[in-house]
Design an enzyme around this catalytic site. Sequence first.
Site, PDB file in Angstrom:
ATOM      1  N   ASP A  91       0.859  -1.175   0.000  1.00  0.00           N
ATOM      2  CA  ASP A  91       0.000   0.000   0.000  1.00  0.00           C
ATOM      3  C   ASP A  91       0.896   1.227   0.000  1.00  0.00           C
ATOM      4  O   ASP A  91       1.970   1.216   0.589  1.00  0.00           O
ATOM      5  CB  ASP A  91      -0.905  -0.033   1.232  1.00  0.00           C
ATOM      6  CG  ASP A  91      -2.058   0.943   1.132  1.00  0.00           C
ATOM      7  OD1 ASP A  91      -2.111   1.694   0.151  1.00  0.00           O
ATOM      8  OD2 ASP A  91      -2.905   0.941   2.039  1.00  0.00           O
ATOM      9  N   GLY A  93       0.893   4.086   1.426  1.00  0.00           N
ATOM     10  CA  GLY A  93       1.076   4.917   2.611  1.00  0.00           C
ATOM     11  C   GLY A  93       0.124   6.082   2.660  1.00  0.00           C
ATOM     12  O   GLY A  93       0.024   6.768   3.682  1.00  0.00           O
ATOM     13  N   ASP A 273      -8.518  -6.854   0.753  1.00  0.00           N
ATOM     14  CA  ASP A 273      -7.640  -6.956   1.917  1.00  0.00           C
ATOM     15  C   ASP A 273      -8.375  -6.365   3.102  1.00  0.00           C
ATOM     16  O   ASP A 273      -9.243  -5.504   2.937  1.00  0.00           O
ATOM     17  CB  ASP A 273      -6.320  -6.207   1.703  1.00  0.00           C
ATOM     18  CG  ASP A 273      -6.480  -4.719   1.991  1.00  0.00           C
ATOM     19  OD1 ASP A 273      -6.109  -4.279   3.096  1.00  0.00           O
ATOM     20  OD2 ASP A 273      -7.000  -3.988   1.119  1.00  0.00           O
ATOM     21  N   CYS A 311     -14.120 -26.937   8.781  1.00  0.00           N
ATOM     22  CA  CYS A 311     -12.875 -26.271   8.386  1.00  0.00           C
ATOM     23  C   CYS A 311     -11.738 -27.283   8.291  1.00  0.00           C
ATOM     24  O   CYS A 311     -11.611 -28.184   9.128  1.00  0.00           O
ATOM     25  CB  CYS A 311     -12.524 -25.181   9.395  1.00  0.00           C
ATOM     26  SG  CYS A 311     -10.992 -24.292   9.036  1.00  0.00           S
ATOM     27  N   CYS A 313      -8.432 -26.397   8.382  1.00  0.00           N
ATOM     28  CA  CYS A 313      -7.166 -25.867   8.875  1.00  0.00           C
ATOM     29  C   CYS A 313      -6.602 -26.754   9.984  1.00  0.00           C
ATOM     30  O   CYS A 313      -7.326 -27.510  10.634  1.00  0.00           O
ATOM     31  CB  CYS A 313      -7.321 -24.423   9.352  1.00  0.00           C
ATOM     32  SG  CYS A 313      -8.070 -24.227  10.991  1.00  0.00           S
ATOM     33  N   CYS A 316      -8.302 -26.428  13.477  1.00  0.00           N
ATOM     34  CA  CYS A 316      -9.566 -27.142  13.654  1.00  0.00           C
ATOM     35  C   CYS A 316      -9.360 -28.657  13.657  1.00  0.00           C
ATOM     36  O   CYS A 316     -10.165 -29.391  14.235  1.00  0.00           O
ATOM     37  CB  CYS A 316     -10.558 -26.734  12.564  1.00  0.00           C
ATOM     38  SG  CYS A 316     -11.191 -25.051  12.776  1.00  0.00           S
ATOM     39  N   HIS A 342      -6.565 -19.717  12.071  1.00  0.00           N
ATOM     40  CA  HIS A 342      -7.888 -20.184  11.635  1.00  0.00           C
ATOM     41  C   HIS A 342      -8.605 -19.133  10.800  1.00  0.00           C
ATOM     42  O   HIS A 342      -9.125 -19.442   9.719  1.00  0.00           O
ATOM     43  CB  HIS A 342      -8.772 -20.561  12.825  1.00  0.00           C
ATOM     44  CG  HIS A 342     -10.213 -20.681  12.433  1.00  0.00           C
ATOM     45  ND1 HIS A 342     -10.718 -21.786  11.777  1.00  0.00           N
ATOM     46  CD2 HIS A 342     -11.255 -19.794  12.535  1.00  0.00           C
ATOM     47  CE1 HIS A 342     -12.005 -21.584  11.505  1.00  0.00           C
ATOM     48  NE2 HIS A 342     -12.345 -20.391  11.960  1.00  0.00           N
TER      49      HIS A 342
END
Length: 379
Positions: A91, A93, A273, A311, A313, A316, A342
């Site tokens: 980004d 700034g 984002d 999930c 991940c 989990c 997660h």
Amino acid sequence: MSNFRLIATEGSARRGVLSTVHGDIQTPVFMNVGTSAAIKGGVSTFDLREINCQVELSNTYHLHVRPGEDVVYALGGIHRFFNWDKPVLTDSGGFQVFSLAHLRNIREEGVTFQSHMDGAKIFMSPETSMYIQSRLASTIAMAFDECPSSVAERSYIRQSCDRTVRWLYRCRDELNRLNGLEETINRSQLLFGINQGGVYTDIRREHMERIRELDLPGYAIGGLAVGEKTEVMYEVISQVERYMPSDRPRYLMGVGTPVNILESVARGIDFFDCVMPSRNARHGNLFTSQGLMNLNNNKYLTDDRPIDPNCGCEVCRRYSRAYIRHLFKARELLGMRLCVLHNLYFYNDLMRQIREHIEDGSFTEWKNRQIPVLGGRAE
């Protein structure tokens, strides 16, 4: 020639791929926010690979303040600095200059302001921002723009947008110059322009028409999700989207919740984002396929189920709600780290599902089923 290719569409929703020097980005995509070249919550770039992160986002202003772009450059650029071989977006700034700085003076040349860290005086201009981002050697550099308040006077918003257009030409010219230098680490750095205009849809449309003339590799919509009603944000997106080049990626900056993302994908957005998944996770607030969950609630004291039974991940698969809740109550940092992992996995996997449903033509029906669930509360 565009680096972006559309694979499938369903209504305004788009499934595409952006080719970069650091690899392809499958869109729609959520960029995981590591402001100072690190995800808050103890998440490493090794972890980012495990949770299927495609793009890491860092901030020009924060890295300029500490450790400084010349330090990162001396260490081989941001990819070598934090050991990440996939795309990085920086980004510009601009948002931080206008949101964090206590005192600032805006002139045509740029902005003079005080650092939020130590009060030191800093000057940031389109050329300065491009220099810093070039030294960082990110994959995608964002243009330096003014981010006025969404409720600022109409006359000021128009004046601000005019300045942002002039600054964008300066950003383009300076990055082209920097990309031509032998000492530049990433001479294929891409520049995305930013659309502004507050909540005034006519100014937004005019601004988009003007900046698309620069034929940049991508375009963003900035200055939203800063306090305006959600319906207003969606209307602005819908109005601006029709004026954005169809063969370039579209980035909605700083958005948002899973519901925001689904609604914005349906309106033609490709890049997202937001600090929300990691910030919320650090306080035990989790996103799941069954809705929102506050793990601090007493009802999870002896709950041996995973955070989200659906999930995939590692968190989990290995830990219970009761254990992670215990970590928070005991002030163990591991609890924060597991929750951040997660939430980011959940966001990255949500984007995977979005891409698949756009490809097979079932996105709209699936989205309409998901929105009331993801916006509700989990058991």
